[in-house]
Design a protein around this motif. Sequence first.
Motif, PDB file in Angstrom:
ATOM      1  N   ASP A 149      13.391 -21.997 -22.749  1.00  0.00           N
ATOM      2  CA  ASP A 149      14.658 -21.262 -22.713  1.00  0.00           C
ATOM      3  C   ASP A 149      15.777 -22.143 -23.242  1.00  0.00           C
ATOM      4  O   ASP A 149      16.425 -22.875 -22.521  1.00  0.00           O
ATOM      5  CB  ASP A 149      14.962 -20.820 -21.272  1.00  0.00           C
ATOM      6  N   PRO A 171      20.380 -20.435 -23.760  1.00  0.00           N
ATOM      7  CA  PRO A 171      21.639 -20.685 -23.022  1.00  0.00           C
ATOM      8  C   PRO A 171      22.306 -21.989 -23.428  1.00  0.00           C
ATOM      9  O   PRO A 171      23.505 -22.070 -23.507  1.00  0.00           O
ATOM     10  CB  PRO A 171      21.174 -20.703 -21.563  1.00  0.00           C
ATOM     11  N   THR A 214      24.011 -21.513 -26.672  1.00  0.00           N
ATOM     12  CA  THR A 214      25.201 -20.669 -26.477  1.00  0.00           C
ATOM     13  C   THR A 214      26.356 -21.469 -25.850  1.00  0.00           C
ATOM     14  O   THR A 214      27.493 -21.362 -26.256  1.00  0.00           O
ATOM     15  CB  THR A 214      24.856 -19.470 -25.593  1.00  0.00           C
ATOM     16  N   THR A 257      21.755 -14.407 -24.055  1.00  0.00           N
ATOM     17  CA  THR A 257      20.449 -14.968 -23.673  1.00  0.00           C
ATOM     18  C   THR A 257      19.383 -13.892 -23.642  1.00  0.00           C
ATOM     19  O   THR A 257      18.238 -14.073 -24.068  1.00  0.00           O
ATOM     20  CB  THR A 257      20.560 -15.636 -22.318  1.00  0.00           C
TER      21      THR A 257
END
Length: 412
Positions: free
Chosen positions: A31, A34, A37, A107
């Motif tokens: 992941d 995030p 971002t 996300t």
Amino acid sequence: MTTQNCAECGTRAEPGQSFCDACGAVLGWTDRAPARTAATASQSSGATNPTPAPAGTGTAGTPATPVNSDNEDTAENPLPPVPASDDTAPTEPVPAATPESSAPAATTVADDEMNARARSLLVPVADPEARPTPPPAVAPVLPGRPVADRPQVRAPGPQLGDENGLPCPWCSTPNRPDRHYCTRCAMPMTRTEDSSARHRPWWRRVLDFRSRETPWAGDRPRLRRTFDRILTWVVAAAVLSLLIWVGVSTPGWVQATRDHFAKRAPVAPDQFAASRSYPGHKPDLLFDKVNNTWWGPGVAQSGEGQWIEARFAEPTRLLDLIITPGTSTRADQLSQSALPHRIKATITTKDGRTTTRNITLDQSAGGQRRAFRVGEVTKVRFTLESAYGASGNKQVAIAEIEFFGRSSANSS
């Protein structure tokens, strides 16, 4: 550090493993959306509100070295697995974007894109195939081409059966006493017909039309019609007549063959006679073996009906005859008298029977030979019937008549 199982097939996976070893499905994604971002948001805020770089960072205008965060997928800090998306799950309305919720929305979109890319990279795996049937112990083969066996030649004579067994009545092959059919010819060992019929003479078997042998199975007996029987009797009668004629004629054929190859010898008659004679030319001059003397009847023209006769004391077999017409054998003297043309010879044998033969002479000089095969002759009479060159001042003249029989050298 915890382990996880594959959501597709349930296979256990090692920590940090991204794909399943059994089915190839995706176990989880790192992941990073995030972090990216947040970095983008900080850069945009830094551009509007510049702040001094913290210590340990590069100079202005150069990017700082990223520091490991808790959101990165590493061996020391693995990320939890991403649950598989369910297209059939009910959707919920997305709330309006707010500054506070913009980061979680970005996300979620990034996760959906990564899941779609992961699905496109999946390799479909077919269902496990059935295990093949093991080959049989003996493999099948195509039928071979038939090959005829070589013929076996058997030696003649009895080969089958007991040496001292009962002989077959058909082929005489010895057989065991318990056999009903021959081992060689397959015929029955017993005959039903009477034993006396087998020893009949051939003429009785041929003439016996009633007790015929019964035809074998598959044989068609010959049809006997009335016409066939009549034709058979006619042919038999003709053959019998021919045999009788041959038997009767055989002695004559044998005698004719002997006469043909026999050596000739002159035969002189014992007595002479004539119907009439010209003075000085009596009938004995015809048989004196001299051809310059002649006999004449003393009658002008052809002298038809005049005759001369030769007689033999013993029956004599005559083979040939030579007649010399005219007064001599010279050609220049043929015109001095008429020449005999047709003469009838009357032959009398020892049993009193008479036969007649016609003799035709040529108009030429010299002796003329004619076949005159008769047996057991006692007398021969020659009668004039016609003449060559007959006239009122000429008479028929014959210079010589000679008889020939079988020579006595033939019997030695």
